[in-house]
Write an enzyme that holds these catalytic residues in place. Structure first.
Site, PDB file in Angstrom:
ATOM      1  CB  SER A  94     -11.116 -47.488  59.718  1.00  0.00           C
ATOM      2  OG  SER A  94     -12.293 -47.511  58.619  1.00  0.00           O
ATOM      3  CG  ASP A 237     -12.547 -47.027  54.484  1.00  0.00           C
ATOM      4  OD1 ASP A 237     -12.471 -47.960  53.682  1.00  0.00           O
ATOM      5  OD2 ASP A 237     -13.157 -47.477  55.539  1.00  0.00           O
TER       6      ASP A 237
END
Length: 459
Positions: A94, A237
């Site tokens: 992530s 992200d």
């Protein structure tokens, strides 16, 4: 949980996150699921293939066939799981730095596992209890193409494309070299926007910026918005389940502010929303104004998902939920965070109000937020830091909430200290209407926690 944090398992490649560990997690998940087929996906990290191969081998060893769908954003994985009725092991870290990798587990409903489901997998890993298949029962793998295209088409069909196109918006997109680079630029073009990009080539070294879309990493996007005279900037992200916005002046919009603006448009009287313990007063104000209710959970997507599911089972409508890091849920669409979809919902807001970003978010920007992080090297240091945080909290003249760490509400301001669920850090958050007040609260806690860490280092 020992292995899984606030959103799966993550660690530095070759140190705390190894192929052996990834294989064991896959074997444990495959054993718990007992599924004929399981999906394997990854983000753009340089170690992605290594760990996707390990995961696929682990799943095959417990008898599961594997659909390998390649580099796909987390919301795209969720879409495919829901469509096919299959669970998934997604290799992604992530927002963590490039040296990290990790694993998220997704159910056959297209939803990240709940806390209880992660605990079942963790128990299997810790006990090394895997139901290995015999030689003639191991799984096979196949490659599946076109998932990103199909996911984008599904999201496009769920938003008001006509209204967005009529708004004639110029959008600057920064996928941060992550999986969103394969989807978001074209997605926003399909919405009828003129799109300019930066950091839009998928690259696991993340040469343009680190994956986390925080203000210090978004200088390129801010400059692009100003240079291109864009109406809005959108940043993701590494796995593109978050969206952070930049206004028309090239200033980053705090994620708490954009969440509040989106919530104000979504909430009706009697609705509920779910947020983490570090929730901003901005959202509290919106909830009160709407006549809705607010449920707090520990930080992390799995905790929010768990509570949303509980509320919906009770018949409570939860049209929006999320955290101020850009991770927003629209559960009526899908019970998962989706950076591209949230970006489109924000564009709907701009189109509906016919106003620039700065005006749209202005009613929710009256608070100043400070965020600090303190690193630690071992459990002894962490224990000392949390002990100091607890002592500080018990002695403070404030209302204490221990949903996740220690949150102190002073009436005019609040401060929260908690251990990160994804990195060896202790997080400190403070918020007040005046920056000086937020700074002083954060500094007091940071000083106490840092002193305890330093004492533990020298013990």
């Amino acid at each position: 949980m020992q292995l899984f944090g606030s959103s799966g398992a993550r660690g530095v490649v070759g140190e705390t996150f190894t192929p052996e560990f990834a294989t064991q997690v896959a074997q444990a998940a495959g054993t718990v699921w007992d599924a004929d087929r399981v999906v394997v996906a990854r983000d753009t990290r340089t170690s992605g293939d290594l760990f996707a191969n390990a995961v696929a081998s682990g799943l095959a060893s417990v008898g599961s066939d594997v659909d390998r769908i390649g580099v796909v954003p987390t919301p795209g994985v969720a879409y495919y799981c829901e469509r096919e009725g299959l669970p998934a092991v997604h290799v992604t870290a992530s927002h963590n730095p490039p040296a990290y990798n990790g694993i998220k587990l997704v159910s056959d409903e297209g939803v990240e596992l709940t806390v209880g489901e992660y605990e079942r997998v963790e128990q299997r890993v810790l006990a090394e209890e895997f139901e290995l298949a015999p030689w003639d029962g191991v799984g096979d793998a196949r490659r599946v193409e076109g998932v990103n295209r199909d996911y984008a088409a599904d999201a496009l069909a769920a938003v008001d494309r006509e209204a967005i196109a009529d708004a004639d918006l110029r959008v600057a997109v920064d996928p941060g070299h992550g999986a969103g680079a394969l989807v978001s630029p074209d997605f926003f073009r399909e919405l009828g926007c003129e799109v300019v990009t930066v950091n839009a080539n998928p690259d696991g070294h993340f040469p343009g910026r680190d994956p986390e879309p925080v203000p210090e990493n978004l200088g390129d996007l801010c400059r692009l918005v100003r240079a291109a005279d864009a109406d809005v900037g959108i940043a993701h992200d590494g796995d593109a389940d978050r969206a952070i916005f930049v206004d028309e002046r090239g200033d980053v919009v705090d994620g708490e502010t954009s969440l509040a603006a989106l919530a104000a448009a979504a909430l009706d009287p009697g609705d509920a929303t779910v947020a983490a313990a570090n929730v901003s007063q901005r959202l509290v104000d919106v909830v009160d104004e709407a006549g809705a209710s607010l449920e707090l959970t520990p930080v992390g997507s799995m905790n929010i998902i768990t509570r949303i599911r509980e509320l919906r089972h009770e018949g409570v409508d939860v049209p929006i939920a999320g955290e101020g890091n850009g991770g927003v849920f629209f559960p009526d669409y899908r019970l998962g965070r989706d950076g591209a979809y949230v970006g489109a919902k924000f564009l709907e807001l701009l189109a509906d109000q016919g106003a620039p970003v700065s005006d749209v978010v202005a009613p929710y920007a009256a608070y100043e937020t400070v965020r600090e992080s303190l690193s630690y090297d071992d459990e002894a240091e962490l224990d000392a830091m949390l002990g100091a945080a607890e002592q500080f909290a018990r002695e403070a003249d404030a209302e204490l909430d221990t949903t996740d760490g220690f949150r102190l509400d002073y009436g005019d301001a609040w401060v929260l200290v908690r251990p990160s669920g994804t990195e060896p850090k202790v997080r400190v958050y403070a918020e007040a209407r005046e920056r000086s007040r937020a700074d002083s609260l954060a500094t007091a806690v940071v000083d106490a926690v840092a002193a305890a860490r330093d004492a533990a280092q020298n013990a």
